[in-house]
Design an enzyme around this catalytic site. Sequence first.
Site, PDB file in Angstrom:
ATOM      1  N   LYS A  42      66.893  45.051  51.075  1.00 20.59           N
ATOM      2  CA  LYS A  42      65.728  45.774  51.577  1.00 20.59           C
ATOM      3  C   LYS A  42      66.424  46.845  52.699  1.00 20.59           C
ATOM      4  O   LYS A  42      65.639  48.019  52.538  1.00 20.59           O
ATOM      5  CB  LYS A  42      64.780  44.932  52.099  1.00 20.59           C
ATOM      6  CG  LYS A  42      64.091  43.630  51.173  1.00 20.59           C
ATOM      7  CD  LYS A  42      63.615  42.583  51.869  1.00 20.59           C
ATOM      8  CE  LYS A  42      63.432  41.624  50.998  1.00 20.59           C
ATOM      9  NZ  LYS A  42      62.836  40.291  51.512  1.00 20.59           N
ATOM     10  N   GLY A  51      59.803  24.409  50.455  1.00 22.56           N
ATOM     11  CA  GLY A  51      59.669  25.338  49.387  1.00 22.56           C
ATOM     12  C   GLY A  51      59.771  26.974  50.026  1.00 22.56           C
ATOM     13  O   GLY A  51      59.651  27.822  49.301  1.00 22.56           O
ATOM     14  N   VAL A  64      60.227  45.531  49.069  1.00 24.81           N
ATOM     15  CA  VAL A  64      60.792  45.474  50.623  1.00 24.81           C
ATOM     16  C   VAL A  64      59.446  44.883  51.411  1.00 24.81           C
ATOM     17  O   VAL A  64      58.578  45.465  51.489  1.00 24.81           O
ATOM     18  CB  VAL A  64      60.954  46.938  51.182  1.00 24.81           C
ATOM     19  CG1 VAL A  64      61.160  46.776  52.614  1.00 24.81           C
ATOM     20  CG2 VAL A  64      62.094  47.539  50.466  1.00 24.81           C
TER      21      VAL A  64
END
Length: 451
Positions: A218, A200, A145
């Site tokens: 999460k 990216g 997380v």
Amino acid sequence: MAASASAAAVVPPTRIVCGIYGAGTVGGGVVIVLRRMRERFLKRGLDFVVKTIVCKNLTKERDFELDEGTTKTDDIRAIVDDDEITMVIEVMGGTDDAREVTLAALRAGKHVVSANKALLAQHLAEIEEALVENPGCRMGFEAAVAGGIPVIRSLQASFRADSVTRVAGILNGTTNFMLSAMHRDGTSYAAILREAQARGFAEADPSADVDGLDALAKLCILARLCFGVTIAPDAVPTQGIRAVTSEDFEYANMLNATIKLVGVAERRTGADGTEAVSAFLSPALALKDSTVGAVGGVDNIVVVDSENLGEVAFRGPGAGRFATANSVVSDMLAIAAEARAGPTPGAPSGPDAVFPIAASPGTVLDFDTVARFYIRLVIKDTQGVLRVVGELAERHCFSLYSVLQTPIKTRDRVAFVVTTDETRSAQVQAFAKDIRSLEWCLDDPLCMPFL
Ligand SMILES: NC(=O)c1ccc[n+]([C@@H]2O[C@H](COP(=O)([O-])OP(=O)(O)OC[C@H]3O[C@@H](n4cnc5c(N)ncnc54)[C@H](OP(=O)(O)O)[C@@H]3O)[C@@H](O)[C@H]2O)c1
């Protein structure tokens, strides 16, 4: 005499034989951080030895060196079936092989450290069962997380005497990078997605990020930690950022706000004392200078509201090789130090050590959240639209707070926004469905809560 006394005091370091699943961004980072920190850890009496590293492609060139003595293999059972290995690091991702090896490791009495939020969110119940069966095992998942932000162990350790009422945050760096650029430069969604892919930050298939699935996993883990409830990710109302346009940022600006993809889980106590936990994952309006609204770029933030502490915020890098590896190695250290010290009488064990907060008996899940809403409508300009919008809001039992309209460029396609007083999300959704069925409504209305 003095020399022999000091020699007798030297305690050999505890050897922790580890196996790592994954030799990619995070796996390589873990190997590098362990090597960099080796002397410091040895001074603390901990000798981490990476015996085996499992990857898929044995011929792929790696951007890190393996230690002498580490074996690289593509045999998925090589770590879990090795009795000498006591700590398993799962940093390969996915939910099939990762589930198999995580459960096998815990059932074999090994500690597990994982960065895999999808695995944890989808298979939390099974993992907890394995921890019940093997109460001496520990499961560390700080990296799962918000990557490098030390929020998990803070929640496990520092809220035991407190009661969390709300946990909310920006849990995905890619979408925060995109929304921050849309806010700052007026860039379109399509253009900023292309840039994120070129730099990216986003995958060729960006669905996990832009549809909110990564952040959702999460959020479910945070809800388990803060409220003691297991929420299946597919139960949570989830909306990604694909429908957010640069026009929405113009309207947000008129409200002194910006737009952030946020996950929110909240505990409410009803008049009869029953507790309900709600959760949603959605783009939301946050005031520009608010705790969440001010977080730009790829950063993440987790804001915890609790009865004793009030508001506490954890902000920082949600991803990246060394930020994430730092969380993994911190978990390894904490687990190894605890294992070396031996069990403390009365200390929690099994799942209680991992998820110390239990839900109050009778707690229910209720995903009908209460908030003020921003609703953007795209219409063909027609007489009487505002009257119909007002009547429909009244039929769905909520009041409109304001109407926003930038100058109209073409009457064939006009976007305008209504904001609401506090209302329930189900009423707003029903309103949006009714509006969508009208002839002059051109797009699905975009409904976003205010934080
Ligand atoms: N990257 C981050 O910043 C970050 C942050 C937080 C959490 N995480 C989590 O950390 C985990 C790893 O992420 P990453 O970025 O390191 O991924 P990655 O760079 O793609 O690396 C994954 C590694 O796992 C190996 N692997 C994948 N599936 C496998 C399988 N079925 N059997 C054996 N090996 C397998 C791959 O082998 P090959 O190299 O041979 O293909 C690769 O070495 C994921 O769960 C991710 O969500 C990542």
